[in-house]
Design a protein around this motif. Structure first.
Motif, PDB file in Angstrom:
ATOM      1  N   ILE A 149      -9.708   7.827   0.936  1.00  0.00           N
ATOM      2  CA  ILE A 149      -9.405   6.526   0.360  1.00  0.00           C
ATOM      3  C   ILE A 149      -9.944   6.562  -1.064  1.00  0.00           C
ATOM      4  CG2 ILE A 149      -9.768   4.031   0.458  1.00  0.00           C
ATOM      5  CD1 ILE A 149     -10.112   4.311   3.474  1.00  0.00           C
ATOM      6  N   GLY A 150      -9.037   6.629  -2.023  1.00  0.00           N
ATOM      7  CA  GLY A 150      -9.473   6.901  -3.382  1.00  0.00           C
ATOM      8  C   GLY A 150     -10.067   8.294  -3.431  1.00  0.00           C
ATOM      9  N   GLY A 205      -4.269  10.874  11.106  1.00  0.00           N
ATOM     10  CA  GLY A 205      -4.858  10.552   9.808  1.00  0.00           C
ATOM     11  C   GLY A 205      -4.468   9.167   9.333  1.00  0.00           C
ATOM     12  N   VAL A 206      -3.190   8.826   9.451  1.00  0.00           N
ATOM     13  CA  VAL A 206      -2.723   7.499   9.031  1.00  0.00           C
ATOM     14  C   VAL A 206      -3.357   6.418   9.901  1.00  0.00           C
ATOM     15  CG1 VAL A 206      -0.698   5.996   8.871  1.00  0.00           C
ATOM     16  CG2 VAL A 206      -0.586   8.342   8.015  1.00  0.00           C
ATOM     17  N   HIS A 207      -3.599   6.711  11.166  1.00  0.00           N
ATOM     18  CA  HIS A 207      -4.249   5.743  12.053  1.00  0.00           C
ATOM     19  C   HIS A 207      -5.603   5.312  11.486  1.00  0.00           C
ATOM     20  CE1 HIS A 207      -5.458   3.726  15.723  1.00  0.00           C
ATOM     21  NE2 HIS A 207      -6.559   4.457  15.765  1.00  0.00           N
ATOM     22  N   HIS A 208      -6.367   6.250  10.942  1.00  0.00           N
ATOM     23  CA  HIS A 208      -7.663   5.911  10.317  1.00  0.00           C
ATOM     24  C   HIS A 208      -7.454   4.972   9.135  1.00  0.00           C
ATOM     25  CE1 HIS A 208     -10.327   8.596  12.567  1.00  0.00           C
ATOM     26  NE2 HIS A 208      -9.418   9.554  12.460  1.00  0.00           N
ATOM     27  N   LEU A 209      -6.407   5.222   8.358  1.00  0.00           N
ATOM     28  CA  LEU A 209      -6.144   4.379   7.192  1.00  0.00           C
ATOM     29  C   LEU A 209      -5.751   2.964   7.597  1.00  0.00           C
ATOM     30  CD1 LEU A 209      -4.187   6.827   4.862  1.00  0.00           C
ATOM     31  CD2 LEU A 209      -6.604   6.179   4.768  1.00  0.00           C
ATOM     32  N   LEU A 210      -4.938   2.851   8.635  1.00  0.00           N
ATOM     33  CA  LEU A 210      -4.501   1.524   9.067  1.00  0.00           C
ATOM     34  C   LEU A 210      -5.679   0.685   9.569  1.00  0.00           C
ATOM     35  CD1 LEU A 210      -1.063   2.136  10.825  1.00  0.00           C
ATOM     36  CD2 LEU A 210      -1.624   1.852   8.399  1.00  0.00           C
ATOM     37  N   LEU A 229       0.846  -1.181   0.000  1.00  0.00           N
ATOM     38  CA  LEU A 229       0.000   0.000   0.000  1.00  0.00           C
ATOM     39  C   LEU A 229       0.892   1.245   0.000  1.00  0.00           C
ATOM     40  CD1 LEU A 229      -2.437  -1.210   2.790  1.00  0.00           C
ATOM     41  CD2 LEU A 229      -3.028  -0.975   0.358  1.00  0.00           C
ATOM     42  N   VAL A 230       0.481   2.265  -0.718  1.00  0.00           N
ATOM     43  CA  VAL A 230       1.221   3.524  -0.733  1.00  0.00           C
ATOM     44  C   VAL A 230       0.268   4.655  -0.373  1.00  0.00           C
ATOM     45  CG1 VAL A 230       2.595   5.143  -2.086  1.00  0.00           C
ATOM     46  CG2 VAL A 230       2.855   2.672  -2.462  1.00  0.00           C
ATOM     47  N   PHE A 231       0.594   5.377   0.698  1.00  0.00           N
ATOM     48  CA  PHE A 231      -0.204   6.505   1.155  1.00  0.00           C
ATOM     49  C   PHE A 231       0.596   7.800   1.019  1.00  0.00           C
ATOM     50  CE2 PHE A 231      -1.727   3.341   4.621  1.00  0.00           C
ATOM     51  CZ  PHE A 231      -2.558   2.692   3.717  1.00  0.00           C
ATOM     52  N   LEU A 266      -0.821   7.214  -9.106  1.00  0.00           N
ATOM     53  CA  LEU A 266      -1.902   6.670  -8.297  1.00  0.00           C
ATOM     54  C   LEU A 266      -1.375   6.149  -6.958  1.00  0.00           C
ATOM     55  CD1 LEU A 266      -3.804   4.670 -11.058  1.00  0.00           C
ATOM     56  CD2 LEU A 266      -4.161   7.033 -10.318  1.00  0.00           C
ATOM     57  N   VAL A 267      -2.118   6.426  -5.896  1.00  0.00           N
ATOM     58  CA  VAL A 267      -1.802   5.916  -4.557  1.00  0.00           C
ATOM     59  C   VAL A 267      -3.070   5.325  -3.968  1.00  0.00           C
ATOM     60  CG1 VAL A 267       0.112   7.522  -4.182  1.00  0.00           C
ATOM     61  CG2 VAL A 267      -2.211   8.165  -3.478  1.00  0.00           C
ATOM     62  N   ASP A 268      -2.922   4.629  -2.855  1.00  0.00           N
ATOM     63  CA  ASP A 268      -4.082   3.947  -2.273  1.00  0.00           C
ATOM     64  C   ASP A 268      -4.924   4.851  -1.384  1.00  0.00           C
ATOM     65  OD1 ASP A 268      -3.676   0.972  -3.031  1.00  0.00           O
ATOM     66  OD2 ASP A 268      -1.696   1.630  -2.372  1.00  0.00           O
ATOM     67  N   ALA A 269      -4.296   5.844  -0.759  1.00  0.00           N
ATOM     68  CA  ALA A 269      -5.036   6.726   0.140  1.00  0.00           C
ATOM     69  C   ALA A 269      -4.197   7.964   0.413  1.00  0.00           C
ATOM     70  CB  ALA A 269      -5.373   6.004   1.439  1.00  0.00           C
ATOM     71  N   MET A 270      -4.839   8.955   1.039  1.00  0.00           N
ATOM     72  CA  MET A 270      -4.161  10.225   1.239  1.00  0.00           C
ATOM     73  C   MET A 270      -4.628  10.893   2.527  1.00  0.00           C
ATOM     74  SD  MET A 270      -3.951  13.291  -1.563  1.00  0.00           S
ATOM     75  CE  MET A 270      -3.680  12.030  -2.815  1.00  0.00           C
ATOM     76  N   VAL A 271      -3.652  11.407   3.276  1.00  0.00           N
ATOM     77  CA  VAL A 271      -3.919  12.236   4.449  1.00  0.00           C
ATOM     78  C   VAL A 271      -3.494  13.645   4.077  1.00  0.00           C
ATOM     79  CG1 VAL A 271      -3.283  12.711   6.848  1.00  0.00           C
ATOM     80  CG2 VAL A 271      -3.551  10.340   6.066  1.00  0.00           C
TER      81      VAL A 271
END
Length: 281
Positions: free
Chosen positions: A73-74, A211-216, A38-40, A59-64
């Protein structure tokens, strides 16, 4: 240690000195994602600012964005925070009184500055680039004044993601940061700097790490299995959260001291690509 997700800062890390992304890095990020990683992106920029610099084919998988104020996410936004309107108005009034460069960034739409403050802000941008200001930050300020800023008679403060402050002189920025610390005693908020010449104000307790915590949680990845790469003090909460963290060669000494390692090359030398290629080859 197994790396399942890679979290990348933008300015001074993913972006080069002219605020673009080298094709070598774009291609390698694509290869990493194809391999299952995964790349954020985790940046101090708002989504509007990210769109200004990231090419559509990267393209990346998600962004903070905005140092944790929004999480995507997208194209789906899963988190949105906003500063209290009264705090925005107070800080903008103080900035205008002290002739401090500022940009008010909404969660959606163009950054704003009061029209009455335009003269002094433009005058500050007409000087020769100070040696201590990085090229990418100077270029961003020039772009802002030449068309990115919406000069308004009255601010719309209903959904503000961050306020960005900048000074050509480090000692003036240090004084401004000290003043913000005093205001924090009355209004809780978070401050984060990506260089010695700026500081950004966001909601209290919000950072790239939150923010990354939400993604994880969404992707079911443990913090110990993420690699974070950055260069600024606004990356430090993320460095403390991530299982492994790397500072760019161009990072401040404080950031390097708190990282597990430092890249061999800077953002001017395609340093992120060279590091990732060596790390995952």
């Amino acid at each position: 240690m197994t790396i399942e997700a890679i979290v990348l800062d933008l300015d001074g890390t993913t972006l080069n000195e002219i605020n673009t992304v080298n094709e070598t890095l774009i291609q390698y990020i694509s290869e990493l994602r194809e391999s299952g990683k995964l790349v954020f992106i985790a940046t101090g920029r708002t989504l509007e600012e990210v769109k200004d610099v990231l090419p559509s084919h990267m393209l990346v998988d998600a962004m903070v964005t905005a140092n944790g104020m929004s999480v995507f996410i997208g194209t789906d936004q899963i988190v949105e925070n906003a500063l209290p309107p009264e705090l925005v108005e107070r800080l903008v009034a103080k900035a205008g009184a002290e002739e401090m460069y500022y940009e008010v960034h909404p969660n959606d739409g163009a950054r704003m500055t009061l029209r009455k403050d335009k003269d002094y802000m433009v005058k500050q941008g007409m000087v020769q680039k100070p040696a201590t200001v990085d090229e990418n930050e100077w270029l961003s300020r020039q772009d802002a004044m030449e068309g990115k800023i919406k000069w308004v008679e009255r601010l719309e403060t209903g959904s503000i993601a961050k306020i960005y402050f900048f000074s050509n002189k480090i000692h003036i920025m240090e004084k401004w940061i000290d003043e913000l610390e005093w205001i924090k005693k009355e209004h809780a908020f978070t401050t984060a700097s990506s260089t010695h010449h700026n500081v950004e104000v966001t909601v209290a307790g919000v950072s790239k790490a939150t923010g990354v915590h939400h993604l994880l949680k969404h992707f079911q990845v443990e913090p110990k299995n993420i690699l974070a790469v950055g260069d600024g003090e606004n990356d430090l909460p993320l460095f403390q959260f991530a299982g492994h963290c790397i500072a760019m060669k161009n990072a401040t000494d404080l950031v390097k001291e708190q990282a597990d390692g430092v890249t061999e090359y800077s953002y001017r030398e395609d340093g992120l690509y060279r590091f990732l290629k060596k790390k995952f080859q």
